[in-house]
Write an enzyme that holds these catalytic residues in place. Structure first.
Site, mmCIF file in Angstrom:
data_model
loop_
_atom_site.group_PDB
_atom_site.id
_atom_site.type_symbol
_atom_site.label_atom_id
_atom_site.label_comp_id
_atom_site.label_asym_id
_atom_site.label_seq_id
_atom_site.Cartn_x
_atom_site.Cartn_y
_atom_site.Cartn_z
ATOM 1 N N MET A 44 3.567 -6.323 0.965
ATOM 2 C CA MET A 44 4.120 -5.360 1.926
ATOM 3 C C MET A 44 5.591 -5.702 2.197
ATOM 4 S SD MET A 44 1.031 -4.273 4.426
ATOM 5 C CE MET A 44 1.100 -5.665 5.528
ATOM 6 N N GLY A 45 6.211 -6.481 1.296
ATOM 7 C CA GLY A 45 7.627 -6.803 1.433
ATOM 8 C C GLY A 45 7.901 -7.889 2.447
ATOM 9 N N HIS A 47 5.080 -15.341 -1.361
ATOM 10 C CA HIS A 47 5.026 -14.240 -2.334
ATOM 11 C C HIS A 47 5.579 -14.692 -3.689
ATOM 12 C CE1 HIS A 47 5.430 -11.791 1.516
ATOM 13 N NE2 HIS A 47 4.332 -11.295 0.978
ATOM 14 N N ARG A 106 5.522 -12.223 9.049
ATOM 15 C CA ARG A 106 5.620 -12.072 10.506
ATOM 16 C C ARG A 106 6.372 -13.229 11.165
ATOM 17 N NH1 ARG A 106 0.518 -9.509 9.465
ATOM 18 N NH2 ARG A 106 0.415 -7.489 10.502
ATOM 19 N N GLU A 141 -4.046 -17.227 -0.502
ATOM 20 C CA GLU A 141 -5.209 -17.729 0.254
ATOM 21 C C GLU A 141 -4.947 -17.797 1.754
ATOM 22 O OE1 GLU A 141 -6.571 -21.446 -1.315
ATOM 23 O OE2 GLU A 141 -7.694 -20.457 -2.922
ATOM 24 N N SER A 173 4.649 -16.523 6.315
ATOM 25 C CA SER A 173 4.177 -15.182 6.628
ATOM 26 C C SER A 173 5.392 -14.303 6.894
ATOM 27 C CB SER A 173 3.301 -15.226 7.884
ATOM 28 O OG SER A 173 3.148 -13.924 8.410
ATOM 29 N N ASP A 204 -4.473 -15.243 3.480
ATOM 30 C CA ASP A 204 -5.391 -14.160 3.858
ATOM 31 C C ASP A 204 -6.698 -14.377 3.103
ATOM 32 O OD1 ASP A 204 -3.609 -12.343 5.516
ATOM 33 O OD2 ASP A 204 -2.405 -12.648 3.727
HETATM 34 O O1 PAF Z 1 -1.620 -9.130 1.897
HETATM 35 C C1 PAF Z 1 -0.888 -8.121 1.980
HETATM 36 O O2 PAF Z 1 0.351 -8.197 2.038
HETATM 37 C C2 PAF Z 1 -1.520 -6.741 2.038
HETATM 38 O O3 PAF Z 1 -2.690 -6.770 2.768
HETATM 39 C C3 PAF Z 1 -1.749 -6.126 0.646
HETATM 40 C C4 PAF Z 1 -2.749 -6.921 -0.163
HETATM 41 C C5 PAF Z 1 -0.422 -6.026 -0.099
HETATM 42 C C6 PAF Z 1 -2.307 -4.697 0.800
HETATM 43 O O4 PAF Z 1 -1.444 -3.880 1.517
#
Ligand code: PAF
Length: 280
Positions: free
Chosen positions: A30-31, A37, A187, A148, A185, A150
């Site tokens: 989600m950027g 990432h 956030r 992981e 994160s 999430d």
């Molecule tokens: O983990 C995330 O960033 C989001 O939940 C995902 C997997 C890109 C789905 O929108």
């Protein structure tokens, strides 16, 4: 790196790769990208001939409109990062590309979604399943990479792939942490200075708890973790859970708990942080 915003442009780019039977890897995001990432991108690049990263802030997975409004959007910086890390295609669609019609599908993940994030964020995993299945249909990846941090999302996505008989192999990658232990994160950048100072205490408390297995009984440990985190003015525990990492069901005692994990969801209001560590 190609940057595309529409499904048709993306399909055109992928056509040749599919025809040449190149291994295609997808890193859905989600950027507001960070080193977590980028570790997914790295894993993808080592396993796949072509790396596609998607950036889409998926409205259907936000159960809180304020959270959706505040979610950081940094496409320009993100695309520079992805370019320098060797991503082949960045897919950054608008909402109409992903949902030309409202997605009314309702998924059932049974007991997996009745605990932790599923319980405290009603509808969240249904939205995740909607967008991830759409992305799988659009990209047709051979592999897809998820963090992981999430952990429950990862389990839900594995279940989704089985349910829909989707093709990608799901690869889970370890949590990446800041130097002070805070789980990376998107956030984190929303935290105030004081909150950012206190946030690493979440991970620190989880690590300390690990040292107390099996001396401290499960229920006592959950209480101890919650109380230790709540002792900090900016932190407010939503839940602490100890669950089996295979089925995510709560564990009541250490006997027979071969795959125990400790999970935390904590508010540094209005920001909500989650973390988890393996206990055994
Ligand atoms: O983990 C995330 O960033 C989001 O939940 C995902 C997997 C890109 C789905 O929108």
């Amino acid at each position: 790196m190609f940057i595309v915003h529409t499904v048709s442009e993306l399909r055109q780019l992928l056509q040749l790769a599919h025809r040449q039977k190149k291994t295609i890897g997808l890193v859905p995001t989600m950027g507001a990208l960070h080193a977590g990432h980028l570790s997914l991108v790295q894993a993808c690049k080592t396993q796949c001939a072509l790396t596609v990263t998607s950036i889409f802030v998926n409205p259907t997975q936000f159960n809180n409109p304020e959270d959706l409004r505040n979610y950081p959007r940094t496409l320009k910086d993100d695309s520079i990062l992805l370019q320098t890390h060797g991503v082949d295609i960045l897919f950054a669609p608008g909402e109409k590309e992903i949902y030309p019609e409202p997605d009314t599908r309702s998924f059932d993940f049974g007991a997996l979604e009745r605990v932790m994030e599923g319980k405290f964020r009603p509808g969240h995993f249904n939205g995740v399943a909607q967008v991830v299945s759409r992305l799988f249909t659009i990209v047709q990846p051979d592999y897809a990479f998820f963090g992981e941090k999430d952990f429950q999302q990862l389990a839900i996505i594995r279940a989704l792939v089985t349910q829909l008989d989707e093709q990608p192999v799901i690869v889970g990658c370890p949590v990446v942490r800041e130097n002070d232990g805070l789980a990376m994160s998107s956030r984190n950048r929303l935290l105030s200075e004081t909150q950012r100072k206190q946030a690493p205490l979440i991970a620190a408390t989880l690590m300390q708890a690990k040292e107390k297995v099996p001396a401290l009984p499960v229920e006592e440990m959950k209480k101890w973790v919650a109380a230790t985190i709540n002792a900090h003015s900016e932190l407010e525990v939503e839940y602490i859970e100890i669950a089996d990492e295979k089925n995510l069901q709560p564990i009541k005692q250490w006997d027979n708990a071969i795959h125990a994990r400790l999970f935390a969801a904590v508010y540094a209001r209005p920001v909500r942080l989650i973390d988890n560590i393996r206990l055994s």
